[in-house]
Each structure stands twice: as structure tokens, then as C-alpha cells.
Design an enzyme around this catalytic site. Structure first.
Site, PDB file in Angstrom:
ATOM      1  N   CYS A 382       0.812  -1.209   0.000  1.00 49.94           N
ATOM      2  CA  CYS A 382       0.000   0.000   0.000  1.00 49.94           C
ATOM      3  C   CYS A 382       0.855   1.274   0.000  1.00 49.94           C
ATOM      4  O   CYS A 382       1.358   1.671  -1.039  1.00 49.94           O
ATOM      5  CB  CYS A 382      -1.006  -0.026   1.142  1.00 49.94           C
ATOM      6  N   HIS A 507      -3.662  -4.931   0.161  1.00 50.53           N
ATOM      7  CA  HIS A 507      -3.089  -5.557   1.360  1.00 50.53           C
ATOM      8  C   HIS A 507      -3.323  -7.070   1.304  1.00 50.53           C
ATOM      9  O   HIS A 507      -4.362  -7.552   1.763  1.00 50.53           O
ATOM     10  CB  HIS A 507      -3.767  -5.021   2.621  1.00 50.53           C
ATOM     11  N   GLU A 509      -2.057  -9.246   3.058  1.00 50.24           N
ATOM     12  CA  GLU A 509      -2.015  -9.839   4.407  1.00 50.24           C
ATOM     13  C   GLU A 509      -3.397 -10.094   5.001  1.00 50.24           C
ATOM     14  O   GLU A 509      -3.566 -10.974   5.836  1.00 50.24           O
ATOM     15  CB  GLU A 509      -1.184  -8.975   5.362  1.00 50.24           C
TER      16      GLU A 509
HETATM   17  N1  GLN Z   1      -1.763   6.829   2.895  1.00 54.40           N
HETATM   18  C1  GLN Z   1      -1.885   6.092   1.693  1.00 54.40           C
HETATM   19  C2  GLN Z   1      -3.231   6.316   1.010  1.00 54.40           C
HETATM   20  O1  GLN Z   1      -4.155   6.765   1.636  1.00 54.40           O
HETATM   21  C3  GLN Z   1      -1.651   4.603   1.913  1.00 54.40           C
HETATM   22  C4  GLN Z   1      -2.676   3.980   2.788  1.00 54.40           C
HETATM   23  C5  GLN Z   1      -2.218   2.657   3.358  1.00 54.40           C
HETATM   24  O2  GLN Z   1      -1.043   2.339   3.368  1.00 54.40           O
HETATM   25  N2  GLN Z   1      -3.146   1.879   3.858  1.00 54.40           N
HETATM   26  O3  GLN Z   1      -3.375   6.030  -0.145  1.00 54.40           O
END
Ligand code: GLN
Length: 540
Positions: A382, A507, A509
């Protein structure tokens, strides 16, 4: 007819109530019952999405896009079922619903009170959620510790439920701690006695007590707990230190928990079959190899804030017959002293997890750069994906490349707000959340890891790779090997010339299971193991 098992906690938090709840569920599941689980969080937030993971632990994202308590992740991993967001009930949700009814006039003429209006709403919510899941049995974990003011209405609702559903259809399992005084080595039961007394004062007599203690309870403390807590000795169980949390269902069942609950609730269960679970455990408790992974993030002080990543790494470790040693690295240390990047050379892989905000960001980019230059396996998740793009952009000459989350006026905004996010004003539940399909490009590492073209993974983000820069990045060797189904949103990146340099906007995970590791994690650990073995050889 659904059976309900309430799990309450005493003495203090953090003694594994979630893992105990999940284990009780697993024990019944292996006896042929279908099981679901519900987590009650007695705080006023509507969901966990607006809480600080450093204080509260990770925000777990469900298939249907709920930002929930991390215990839902534990339930999913143990029970191998997808749990929807309604399974995380908070005080905030209950009050919003009751006050909404009051405003609409549905409760006209009534004086609205905690009992019965709030407790009725709680019971309705528990029942409707459990019924909707169509499970035979619902495990309901009440967050917090008995004695907290916040949890009182929930405990009261739990008490009423046994009256209404009948005594064999509702059970209470209380989880406590038995500390050991080191000087005398004695297991002290008084805190447990007190917390059960508190529970009984509210009107709940637990059917079983699960005691967290370093080692199995000795006969005398066990007898004492039974006597003072008004339960049979065979209803006192120990949850001792285990090598892997996935051992706990077996450890508790060996002490007779499954049989006891089945009898107590008049369940028609079959003989438990632990064969597959035992087989799976081998990789967790007795692995041949070892890999060292550096997770470089911001909430690094608290492993709970990355619990799903932690678990996904362990699942992948077990599948690769490897113990995963994780070091949590605060990336600000690299900003203060870049020479500390060298410490990463002794690791077999570098993982950059999700994150928000500027603090520690440059350090994350430095760690990615280090991984790329030294060809150390790298997995980005992410925000880690977004920072991998920033890192790549900078090194191909896009000076000042950044995410507009970090620098709204970045010279090269290679990561930018998703178009639909511009009109969003509220913070709660407004990110791109939950499962979406992703199309992988045949012939790429991502495709090889998943073994199919279309996958579905969970998301939680507001920002994304900026379309304007894609061609330039690709010409320079960055491969976007996964995209959203409309082709517009970048989901996976890789650098084919590297040993393993892969990052995902999603994600993986959240869907990793102990017997089915998430493919990106599995591929990452396999590469790390290769590096570990090669280094081992070169050292010997
Ligand atoms: N801050 C980033 C976004 O909002 C990544 C979010 C995250 O890592 N869950 O896109």
C-alpha cells in the site's frame, strides 16, 4: 437455532482474549459445527478506522470494506471464513441506531434508557448478525475488561440473553490472568477470583474460566479458582505460553474444553478431527530454516499495529519451512543517520508496510533504495507500493517526485489523490475499502505467484499511482503487473531485473491464512530464504 458463547475478560487487557475466542470457535468447528464470531468494542467510535493503530492495534479490513478491530482478523485466520463488517459492534453504532430511532419518532412517548433500549438494541444486533451468518454457533467477544464502565450495557445484554435463549443455548467463558511471583514461583489466583466476583455481581456466572499463565496451572491454584469462582475444576483451563498461537486450540481441547462445552450446551457434535490442523502446525513450531525480515515503518514500536503483516509473514514462513525473525525498524532512524541503513544488510528481506502522513517517509524511501541497490528482496504494501514508485521516479531523474499526501505541491506528483476522493469531506469509512478485482499480466512475477489472471484483494487507500507518469516509469523498467479491471488503477509493481522487488497497492495480508499464505508474502519469503541459504553457504 444459533448457540451463543460469550467471551469476557478479566484482570487486564492483552492476555489473548481474541485468540481464546478464536480457539473456542476452532474447537467447535473441528467438531463439525459451523461457527462465526462477533467482536464487541465498547468504545464510542463507530468503527476502528479513525483510531490510532499505535494505541489500539491494527485496523483490519474486511472483504466488504469494514475498518474493524484486529480481532476480526484473528477469527478469519483461525476459522478460515470471511467475516463481514457487521461483526464488529461498537457502542458508537448502538447509540447512533437508538438515537436515530428516537429522532424518527419510532420510540415516541418513551423515556429512552440504557435498559431496556440500549440493551435491546445490542441483543437485536447480536442476534441478527449471528442469524445472517447462518452459523450453528456464534462466539461473541466482549472487548475490554470486566469492571470497565463502558462494557456494562454489553454484559447486561449478555446476561439477559441466557434468560431469553435458554440456559443450554448461551455460555460464558471468562479469560483471566494468573501471574507468577518470581521470588516464590507461586501462581496467584486472587486477581482471577476478584474478576469472576465482579462478573457474578453483574449477574453472569461463567461456565468456564480460561487462565492465561506461563505454564499449566498447578492442582492447588486450579482447585482454588474452581472453589472461589463457583465452577467445577474441569471447567478451569490454562492458556500457557505456546510457540505459535495456532497451537492454542489444540492445547485447550487437550484439556477437555471442547467436550466440556459440548456437554454443557447439549451440542450434537462429532469426534474432532485435528489432522489437517496438526499437519499445518509443523511449519510453525518446528521449521528447518530461518529468515530475518526488517519491517520498516512508523508504528514500529508496537507489533500489534501490524498484526496481519506479522501473521502473513509467519504463514509464508511456515509454507517455506522457515522461522521468520522480524525486526521492527523505525524509519526515522535512517533520516537521522543514513549510515544505519547498513544494518539492513544483515536482513534477508525488507518490507515497507502501509502508512499515513509524512513522518518517517523519507526513511522508508531510503530503505527501498537500499534494497534495490543491494538487490535485497523487497516487498511493499500500500503506502510501501506508493513509496516504491516515488523511489523509482527519483532515481530516473524525476527530482522532487513525491506523493501529494506528503507534499501537496510536489514537483512530480507521481502519487496523487484518486479522482473520486476530491469530493470526500468526512474521514470515517471514506477510503477505497475492501475487496476489488485485479487483473495480472501473464509472464510477470505477480502472475507466477498467483497462478491466475484475475484475483481479488482488499484495499484501504485514498491515493494512487498518477496516470500521467505511468508511461515514463514503464519505459525506464518499472513493470505494472497488476491493474484494476478497468485498467486505470495500478495494483502491483515489480522490477524484473531484481531478485525480488514487488509491491502491491492492496493488502494481501488481510486474506492470508495459516494454511494458505498470501502469494506476495509467499514469494517474498521464498526469495528471502534463497538469500539466507546463499549467505549461509558463503559464510561457512
Ligand atoms: N496513505 C496512503 C493512502 O491513503 C496509503 C494507505 C495505506 O497504506 N493503507 O493512499
Amino acid at each position: 437455532m444459533v448457540r451463543y458463547i460469550f467471551i469476557t475478560g478479566g484482570v487486564m487487557s492483552g492476555i489473548g482474549k481474541g485468540v481464546t475466542a478464536a480457539s473456542v470457535g476452532k474447537i467447535l468447528q473441528t467438531r463439525g459445527m459451523t461457527v462465526t464470531a462477533i467482536k464487541i468494542d465498547p468504545y464510542l467510535n463507530v468503527d476502528a478506522g479513525t483510531m490510532n493503530p499505535y494505541i489500539h492495534g491494527e485496523v483490519f479490513v474486511t472483504e466488504d470494506g469494514g475498518e474493524t478491530d484486529m480481532d476480526l482478523g484473528t477469527y478469519e485466520r483461525f476459522l478460515d471464513v470471511n467475516i463481514s463488517k457487521e461483526h464488529n459492534i461498537t457502542t458508537g453504532q448502538i447509540y447512533i441506531s437508538v438515537i436515530g430511532k428516537e429522532r424518527k419518532g419510532e420510540l415516541l412517548g418513551k423515556c429512552i434508557q440504557i435498559i431496556p433500549h440500549i440493551t435491546d438494541e445490542i441483543k437485536d444486533k447480536i442476534r441478527s448478525t449471528a442469524r445472517k451468518s447462518k452459523a450453528d454457533c456464534a462466539i461473541i467477544e466482549i472487548g475490554g475488561t470486566v469492571g470497565d464502565i463502558e462494557s456494562l450495557p454489553f454484559l447486561e445484554a449478555a446476561r439477559q440473553m441466557r434468560l431469553e435463549e435458554g440456559p443450554s443455548n448461551v455460555s460464558y467463558v471468562h479469560v483471566t490472568l494468573v501471574p507468577v511471583l518470581e521470588v516464590v514461583g507461586e501462581q496467584k489466583t486472587k486477581p482471577t477470583q476478584h474478576s469472576v466476583q465482579e462478573l457474578r455481581r453483574i449477574g453472569i456466572q461463567p461456565d468456564a474460566v480460561v487462565v492465561r499463565s506461563q505454564s499449566a496451572l498447578k492442582p492447588e491454584p486450579k482447585r482454588k479458582i474452581a472453589l472461589f469462582c463457583n465452577i467445577e475444576e474441569r471447567a478451569v483451563f490454562t492458556s500457557p505460553d505456546v510457540r505459535s498461537v495456532y497451537e492454542l486450540p489444540l492445547v485447550l481441547d487437550d484439556q477437555g474444553l471442547g467436550e466440556y462445552l459440548s456437554k454443557r450446551m447439549l451440542l450434537k457434535t462429532k469426534k474432532p478431527d485435528w489432522k489437517a490442523w496438526r499437519k499445518m502446525l509443523e511449519g510453525f513450531v518446528d521449521p528447518k530454516n530461518q529468515v530475518k525480515i526488517a519491517v520498516c515503518g512508523k508504528y514500529a514500536e508496537l507489533a500489534d499495529s501490524y498484526v496481519s503483516i506479522n501473521e502473513a509473514l509467519r504463514h509464508a514462513g511456515a509454507a517455506n519451512d522457515s522461522l521468520v525473525k522480524i525486526s521492527w525498524v523505525e524509519t526515522e532512524t535512517f533520516e537521522e543517520d543514513p549510515s544505519r541503513l547498513r544494518e539492513l544488510d544483515s536482513d534477508d528481506g525488507i518490507l515497507i508496510p502501509g502508512g499515513f502522513g509524512a513522518r518517517g517517509t523519507e526513511g522508508k524511501i531510503m530503505a527501498i533504495s537500499h534494497a534495490r541497490r543491494k538487490n535485497i528482496p523487497f516487498l511493499g504494501i500500500c503506502f510501501g507500493f506508493q513509496m516504491a514508485i516515488v523511489e523509482f521516479a527519483r532515481q530516473i531523474g524525476l527530482v522532487g517526485a513525491n506523493s501529494t499526501e506528503i507534499r501537496p505541491d510536489a514537483e512530480h506528483p507521481v502519487i496523487d489523490l484518486m479522482p473520486e476522493q476530491h469530493s470526500v469531506e468526512q474521514k470515517g469509512a471514506t477510503m477505497r475499502l475492501g475487496a476489488n478485482e485485479i487483473v495480472l499480466t501473464p509472464g510477470t512475477l505477480a502472475y507466477q505467484l498467483y497462478g491466475r489472471r484475475v484475483i481479488s484483494e482488499r484495499h484501504r487507500h485514498r491515493y494512487e499511482a498518477n496516470q500521467k507518469y505511468l508511461a515514463r516509469l514503464e519505459e525506464a523498467g518499472l513493470v505494472f503487473s497488476g491493474r484494476s479491471t478497468d485498467g486505470l488503477r495500478m495494483e502491483v509493481l515489480e522490477i524484473p531485473s531484481q531478485l525480488f522487488h514487488l509491491a502491491t497497492q492492496f493488502h494481501g495480508e488481510f486474506k492470508s491464512r495459516p494454511n494458505r499464505p498470501a502469494p506476495p508474502y509467499n514469494g517474498f519469503i521464498a526469495s528471502c530464504l534463497k538469500r539466507a541459504l546463499a549467505r549461509g553457504k558463503s559464510q561457512s
